[in-house]
Design a protein around this motif. Structure first.
Motif, PDB file in Angstrom:
ATOM      1  N   GLU A  14       0.830  -1.207   0.000  1.00  0.00           N
ATOM      2  CA  GLU A  14       0.000   0.000   0.000  1.00  0.00           C
ATOM      3  C   GLU A  14       0.867   1.261   0.000  1.00  0.00           C
ATOM      4  OE1 GLU A  14      -0.246  -2.461   2.115  1.00  0.00           O
ATOM      5  OE2 GLU A  14      -2.170  -3.420   1.651  1.00  0.00           O
ATOM      6  N   GLU A  15       1.867   1.284   0.885  1.00  0.00           N
ATOM      7  CA  GLU A  15       2.763   2.439   0.928  1.00  0.00           C
ATOM      8  C   GLU A  15       3.612   2.509  -0.335  1.00  0.00           C
ATOM      9  OE1 GLU A  15       6.166   4.456   3.859  1.00  0.00           O
ATOM     10  OE2 GLU A  15       5.337   2.465   4.304  1.00  0.00           O
TER      11      GLU A  15
ATOM     12  N   GLU B  83       1.687   4.179  -3.061  1.00  0.00           N
ATOM     13  CA  GLU B  83       1.646   5.633  -2.903  1.00  0.00           C
ATOM     14  C   GLU B  83       2.943   6.280  -3.382  1.00  0.00           C
ATOM     15  OE1 GLU B  83       0.755   6.558   1.119  1.00  0.00           O
ATOM     16  OE2 GLU B  83      -1.224   5.587   1.100  1.00  0.00           O
TER      17      GLU B  83
ATOM     18  N   THR C  46       3.169   6.017  -7.185  1.00  0.00           N
ATOM     19  CA  THR C  46       2.269   6.983  -7.819  1.00  0.00           C
ATOM     20  C   THR C  46       2.878   8.381  -7.806  1.00  0.00           C
ATOM     21  OG1 THR C  46       0.328   5.691  -7.167  1.00  0.00           O
ATOM     22  CG2 THR C  46      -0.033   8.011  -7.731  1.00  0.00           C
ATOM     23  N   HIS C  47       3.507   8.725  -6.673  1.00  0.00           N
ATOM     24  CA  HIS C  47       4.173  10.027  -6.586  1.00  0.00           C
ATOM     25  C   HIS C  47       5.317  10.111  -7.592  1.00  0.00           C
ATOM     26  CE1 HIS C  47       6.216  13.215  -3.795  1.00  0.00           C
ATOM     27  NE2 HIS C  47       5.750  13.738  -4.912  1.00  0.00           N
TER      28      HIS C  47
END
Length: 302
Positions: A234-235, A238, A241-242
């Motif tokens: 999950e992290e 993120e 995506t960044h």
């Protein structure tokens, strides 16, 4: 072995037998580990045996036995890693110092003790210099000259180390595989020098998003792998995506030319008992899925 023969010629059969057994032990150790480094406990056993022999020699021969002490101290610098080096060198020093003060007059003993400390200090300085040089040489050999990332030749080692660490610590770890979309078109239209500048800037943006303990590897021409330590999927999603946002939303400018490029990514979290190749393959499969579904997107391996 030579000392055991000398002891036998002097009629000291017990000492000769003990020395001969130690010599045979050293020969066996040398044969078994002729092509690899011996374990630290064997090195410690060897040093203890040699230290005992030197102590016995000093007790029997006095000042003449002291000369055997210095090569033993020097050997410690090459036989132990830095985690236990200080402990071993101080134990050997304490043993030799105790024997010296018993067998030599004080005016000789303190000079010998100081000379041992000087040898230890010089050896420690040499060890620190060698360690620094090794780190610099490894960094130079492992760094891609264009992007400043780790070279692809070290990718398998880095992924395997991350997998082993995650397995031992029972902590999550994730891989992000990023590939620039249709980057060959950029090279064909603007030239390879422009393309190199874009790749250099892409690597800088990836490193700006990655954290201190993460590793960015240039795995192919326009492809990167980011190893995320202690990071669940999950992290990792993120962060990935960044990274993709930093690439797609900020145009790349070189002199008077400006171009907007996109990238696709695949994320895979390490699974317990998984081989490093399978882990890397899962990230690659997620990247392929992102490419096949239209590019400029991120997929997470299931």
């Amino acid at each position: 072995a030579g000392t055991s023969i000398y002891a036998a010629m002097q009629g000291s059969w017990a000492a000769a037998a003990a020395l001969f057994c130690i010599a045979i032990g050293f020969v066996i150790i040398g044969y078994l580990y002729r092509n690899e480094l011996a374990p630290q406990w064997i090195n410690f056993l060897v040093i203890c045996c040699l230290g005992t022999l030197v102590s016995v020699s000093m007790k029997s021969a006095g000042i003449l036995g002291v000369y055997w002490m210095y090569p033993i101290l020097a050997m410690v610098f090459f036989m132990f890693d830095k985690t236990i080096f200080v402990l071993v060198i101080m134990l050997i020093y304490a043993l030799f110092a105790a024997v010296i003060y018993q067998v030599l007059p004080f005016e000789y003993a303190w000079r010998v003790a100081i000379s041992m400390l000087v040898l230890i200090g010089v050896g420690a300085a040499f060890l620190i210099m060698m360690s620094s040089m090794q780190r610099k040489l490894f960094t130079a050999a492992a760094t891609d000259s264009l992007t400043g990332c780790v070279k692809r030749e070290f990718l398998s080692d880095m992924v395997q180390q991350a997998a082993n660490k995650a397995e031992r610590a029972k902590q999550p770890a994730s891989l992000v595989q990023i590939d620039m979309d249709s980057f060959q078109t950029v090279n064909d239209r603007y030239g390879y020098l422009f393309g190199d500048k874009v790749l250099e800037e892409v690597a800088r943006r990836l490193r700006s998003v990655a954290r201190a303990n993460d590793t960015v590897v240039r795995s192919n021409g326009a492809e990167f792998v980011v190893i995320l330590a202690n990071t669940a999927s999950e992290e990792a999603e993120e962060l990935a995506t960044h990274m993709l946002d930093r690439i797609r939303h900020d145009p790349f400018s070189v002199k008077s030319l400006t171009v907007t490029v996109t990238a696709s990514g695949g994320v895979a979290e390490y699974k317990h008992g998984q081989q490093w190749g399978e882990w890397l393959g899962a990230a690659d499969a997620a990247l392929y899925q992102a490419k096949s579904q239209g590019r400029d997107r991120l997929e997470v391996a299931q």
